[in-house]
Design a protein around this motif. Structure first.
Motif, PDB file in Angstrom:
ATOM      1  N   ASP A 106       0.805  -1.683  -0.123  1.00  0.00           N
ATOM      2  CA  ASP A 106      -0.164  -0.322  -0.042  1.00  0.00           C
ATOM      3  C   ASP A 106       0.710   0.872   0.070  1.00  0.00           C
ATOM      4  OD1 ASP A 106      -2.305  -1.493   0.134  1.00  0.00           O
ATOM      5  OD2 ASP A 106      -2.945  -1.209   2.159  1.00  0.00           O
ATOM      6  N   LYS A 107       0.313   2.623  -0.228  1.00  0.00           N
ATOM      7  CA  LYS A 107       1.195   3.532  -0.292  1.00  0.00           C
ATOM      8  C   LYS A 107       1.798   4.478   1.275  1.00  0.00           C
ATOM      9  CE  LYS A 107      -1.159   5.706  -4.352  1.00  0.00           C
ATOM     10  NZ  LYS A 107      -2.449   6.573  -5.289  1.00  0.00           N
ATOM     11  N   ASN A 108       1.217   3.697   1.949  1.00  0.00           N
ATOM     12  CA  ASN A 108       1.270   4.450   3.347  1.00  0.00           C
ATOM     13  C   ASN A 108       2.335   3.291   3.319  1.00  0.00           C
ATOM     14  OD1 ASN A 108      -0.660   1.909   3.952  1.00  0.00           O
ATOM     15  ND2 ASN A 108      -1.459   3.056   5.561  1.00  0.00           N
ATOM     16  N   VAL A 109       2.260   2.202   3.257  1.00  0.00           N
ATOM     17  CA  VAL A 109       3.322   1.304   3.778  1.00  0.00           C
ATOM     18  C   VAL A 109       4.831   2.005   3.176  1.00  0.00           C
ATOM     19  CG1 VAL A 109       4.658  -1.060   4.275  1.00  0.00           C
ATOM     20  CG2 VAL A 109       1.881  -0.173   4.114  1.00  0.00           C
ATOM     21  N   VAL A 110       6.189   2.048   3.308  1.00  0.00           N
ATOM     22  CA  VAL A 110       7.210   2.071   2.969  1.00  0.00           C
ATOM     23  C   VAL A 110       8.419   1.151   3.214  1.00  0.00           C
ATOM     24  CG1 VAL A 110       7.779   4.185   4.200  1.00  0.00           C
ATOM     25  CG2 VAL A 110       8.312   2.380   5.816  1.00  0.00           C
ATOM     26  N   GLU A 111       9.440   0.842   2.064  1.00  0.00           N
ATOM     27  CA  GLU A 111      10.249  -0.371   2.148  1.00  0.00           C
ATOM     28  C   GLU A 111      11.249  -0.687   3.516  1.00  0.00           C
ATOM     29  OE1 GLU A 111       9.975   2.251  -0.443  1.00  0.00           O
ATOM     30  OE2 GLU A 111       9.105   1.466  -2.409  1.00  0.00           O
ATOM     31  N   GLU A 112      11.120   0.327   4.045  1.00  0.00           N
ATOM     32  CA  GLU A 112      12.460  -0.173   5.085  1.00  0.00           C
ATOM     33  C   GLU A 112      11.533  -1.231   6.035  1.00  0.00           C
ATOM     34  OE1 GLU A 112      14.161   4.124   2.943  1.00  0.00           O
ATOM     35  OE2 GLU A 112      11.948   2.610   3.420  1.00  0.00           O
ATOM     36  N   GLY A 113      10.217  -0.405   6.187  1.00  0.00           N
ATOM     37  CA  GLY A 113       9.140  -1.202   7.701  1.00  0.00           C
ATOM     38  C   GLY A 113       9.359  -3.002   6.973  1.00  0.00           C
ATOM     39  N   VAL A 114       9.019  -3.043   5.351  1.00  0.00           N
ATOM     40  CA  VAL A 114       8.801  -4.454   5.455  1.00  0.00           C
ATOM     41  C   VAL A 114      10.686  -4.946   4.531  1.00  0.00           C
ATOM     42  CG1 VAL A 114       7.918  -5.669   3.420  1.00  0.00           C
ATOM     43  CG2 VAL A 114       6.825  -3.155   4.302  1.00  0.00           C
ATOM     44  N   LEU A 115      11.201  -4.474   4.402  1.00  0.00           N
ATOM     45  CA  LEU A 115      12.812  -4.554   4.635  1.00  0.00           C
ATOM     46  C   LEU A 115      13.291  -5.247   6.913  1.00  0.00           C
ATOM     47  CD1 LEU A 115      15.260  -5.294   3.242  1.00  0.00           C
ATOM     48  CD2 LEU A 115      15.887  -2.866   4.009  1.00  0.00           C
ATOM     49  N   GLU A 116      12.594  -4.712   6.716  1.00  0.00           N
ATOM     50  CA  GLU A 116      12.839  -5.538   8.314  1.00  0.00           C
ATOM     51  C   GLU A 116      12.253  -6.476   8.748  1.00  0.00           C
ATOM     52  OE1 GLU A 116      14.280  -3.837  11.866  1.00  0.00           O
ATOM     53  OE2 GLU A 116      15.983  -2.518  10.233  1.00  0.00           O
ATOM     54  N   GLU A 117      10.813  -6.582   8.190  1.00  0.00           N
ATOM     55  CA  GLU A 117      10.490  -8.395   8.355  1.00  0.00           C
ATOM     56  C   GLU A 117      10.784  -9.028   8.459  1.00  0.00           C
ATOM     57  OE1 GLU A 117       7.309  -8.009  10.775  1.00  0.00           O
ATOM     58  OE2 GLU A 117       9.283  -5.925  11.159  1.00  0.00           O
ATOM     59  N   ALA A 118      11.499  -9.017   6.651  1.00  0.00           N
ATOM     60  CA  ALA A 118      11.912  -9.490   5.678  1.00  0.00           C
ATOM     61  C   ALA A 118      13.405 -10.345   6.273  1.00  0.00           C
ATOM     62  CB  ALA A 118      12.182  -9.155   4.161  1.00  0.00           C
ATOM     63  N   GLU A 119      13.881  -9.464   6.961  1.00  0.00           N
ATOM     64  CA  GLU A 119      15.209  -9.845   7.428  1.00  0.00           C
ATOM     65  C   GLU A 119      14.926 -10.620   8.532  1.00  0.00           C
ATOM     66  OE1 GLU A 119      18.621  -5.750   6.174  1.00  0.00           O
ATOM     67  OE2 GLU A 119      17.430  -6.069   7.979  1.00  0.00           O
ATOM     68  N   PHE A 120      13.675 -10.086   9.188  1.00  0.00           N
ATOM     69  CA  PHE A 120      12.949 -10.370  11.001  1.00  0.00           C
ATOM     70  C   PHE A 120      13.271 -12.502  10.761  1.00  0.00           C
ATOM     71  CE2 PHE A 120      10.091 -12.367  13.457  1.00  0.00           C
ATOM     72  CZ  PHE A 120      11.225 -12.303  14.553  1.00  0.00           C
ATOM     73  N   TYR A 121      12.059 -12.585   9.698  1.00  0.00           N
ATOM     74  CA  TYR A 121      11.749 -14.125   9.379  1.00  0.00           C
ATOM     75  C   TYR A 121      13.326 -14.748   8.072  1.00  0.00           C
ATOM     76  CZ  TYR A 121       7.337 -12.114  10.939  1.00  0.00           C
ATOM     77  OH  TYR A 121       5.887 -11.336  11.273  1.00  0.00           O
ATOM     78  N   ASN A 122      13.737 -13.893   7.502  1.00  0.00           N
ATOM     79  CA  ASN A 122      15.105 -14.605   7.015  1.00  0.00           C
ATOM     80  C   ASN A 122      14.917 -14.982   5.465  1.00  0.00           C
ATOM     81  OD1 ASN A 122      17.938 -15.188   6.645  1.00  0.00           O
ATOM     82  ND2 ASN A 122      17.414 -17.189   7.309  1.00  0.00           N
ATOM     83  N   ILE A 123      13.824 -13.860   4.831  1.00  0.00           N
ATOM     84  CA  ILE A 123      13.116 -14.097   3.228  1.00  0.00           C
ATOM     85  C   ILE A 123      14.540 -13.684   2.566  1.00  0.00           C
ATOM     86  CG2 ILE A 123      11.681 -14.235   1.208  1.00  0.00           C
ATOM     87  CD1 ILE A 123       9.855 -14.036   4.565  1.00  0.00           C
ATOM     88  N   THR A 124      15.442 -14.975   1.767  1.00  0.00           N
ATOM     89  CA  THR A 124      16.683 -14.470   1.578  1.00  0.00           C
ATOM     90  C   THR A 124      16.113 -13.279   0.100  1.00  0.00           C
ATOM     91  OG1 THR A 124      17.876 -16.224   2.171  1.00  0.00           O
ATOM     92  CG2 THR A 124      18.883 -15.056   0.314  1.00  0.00           C
ATOM     93  N   ASP A 125      15.045 -13.986  -0.860  1.00  0.00           N
ATOM     94  CA  ASP A 125      14.776 -13.318  -2.412  1.00  0.00           C
ATOM     95  C   ASP A 125      13.914 -11.944  -1.995  1.00  0.00           C
ATOM     96  OD1 ASP A 125      15.648 -15.374  -3.462  1.00  0.00           O
ATOM     97  OD2 ASP A 125      14.421 -16.768  -4.413  1.00  0.00           O
ATOM     98  N   LEU A 126      13.256 -11.890  -0.863  1.00  0.00           N
ATOM     99  CA  LEU A 126      12.557 -11.018  -0.379  1.00  0.00           C
ATOM    100  C   LEU A 126      13.122  -9.617  -0.711  1.00  0.00           C
ATOM    101  CD1 LEU A 126      10.367  -9.141  -0.191  1.00  0.00           C
ATOM    102  CD2 LEU A 126       9.642  -9.977   1.664  1.00  0.00           C
ATOM    103  N   ILE A 127      14.736 -10.355   0.462  1.00  0.00           N
ATOM    104  CA  ILE A 127      15.665  -9.211   1.203  1.00  0.00           C
ATOM    105  C   ILE A 127      16.003  -7.940   0.318  1.00  0.00           C
ATOM    106  CG2 ILE A 127      17.716  -8.661   2.782  1.00  0.00           C
ATOM    107  CD1 ILE A 127      16.627 -11.216   4.378  1.00  0.00           C
TER     108      ILE A 127
END
Length: 214
Positions: A93-114
């Protein structure tokens, strides 16, 4: 006895309802309930979400009263992560920034998404502030009492950039009135514009240099 023996010889059949119960997974992320499948969560075999399904006992994951795994993370940023695992596309969504999703991707260790998020952030930051057109600047000379009228009647597309006081240049009655240089700019697309751009006069250039030294 024959019936019992025949029954014992046949392999056990798992009912469809039992199979569905083992495939579907509930996740309670920051108080928001998500439902998905083990197949989705295990798209990345090395991720935390895959391990939470397979090594439930080892991880010691806590569950809520409905049996959902409790994960203390922000659900707003978890949604794009889960959808990426579902269909392989990053949709936010427009109100969701990439940095916030990146934090979650790194937490869950999803390599391709990171990797994808880092590329998107890099592309966004490099393109920020770049323009597809060119800026044209004009220097306008005006008297003190003309400033307000000039700014208020400025043509569409032109914006004020800088005001330079070049000192008192004329006298009206017993009072001195200052003169100013007003620098304005406008952005033109790369396509050829039908409007002819007027360059500042030599006198205006000299006055601008004079004002920058004052």
């Amino acid at each position: 006895l024959e019936m019992a023996a025949a029954s014992n010889g046949n392999p056990s059949v798992t009912s469809p309802s039992t199979s569905l119960r083992t495939e579907w997974v509930r996740l309670n992320v920051g108080g928001t309930l998500f439902m998905t499948t083990k197949t989705t969560l295990c798209k990345d075999p090395k991720s935390f979400l895959c391990r939470i399904c397979q090594d439930e006992a080892e991880l010691g994951s806590e569950k809520d009263e409905s049996g959902a795994f409790l994960i203390d993370r922000d659900p707003k940023y978890f949604g794009p992560v889960l959808n990426y695992l579902r269909h392989g596309k990053l949709v936010m969504d427009k109100n969701v920034v990439e940095e916030g999703v990146l934090e979650e991707a790194e937490f869950y260790n999803i390599t391709d998404l990171i990797k994808l998020l880092k590329e998107r952030i890099h592309s966004r930051d490099n393109s920020f502030g770049k323009s597809n057109g060119k800026h044209v600047y004009r220097v306008l000379q005006c008297h003190e009492d003309e400033l307000t009228q000039m700014v208020s009647t400025m043509s569409d597309g032109w914006k004020f950039e800088q005001l330079i006081n070049i000192g008192s240049q004329y006298q009206y009655g017993n009072e001195d009135h200052a003169e100013f240089l007003c620098v304005v700019s406008r952005e033109y697309p790369n396509a050829v514009s039908s409007e002819k751009v007027t360059e500042p006069t030599d006198r205006a250039k000299v006055l601008q240099q004079l004002g920058s030294r004052m």
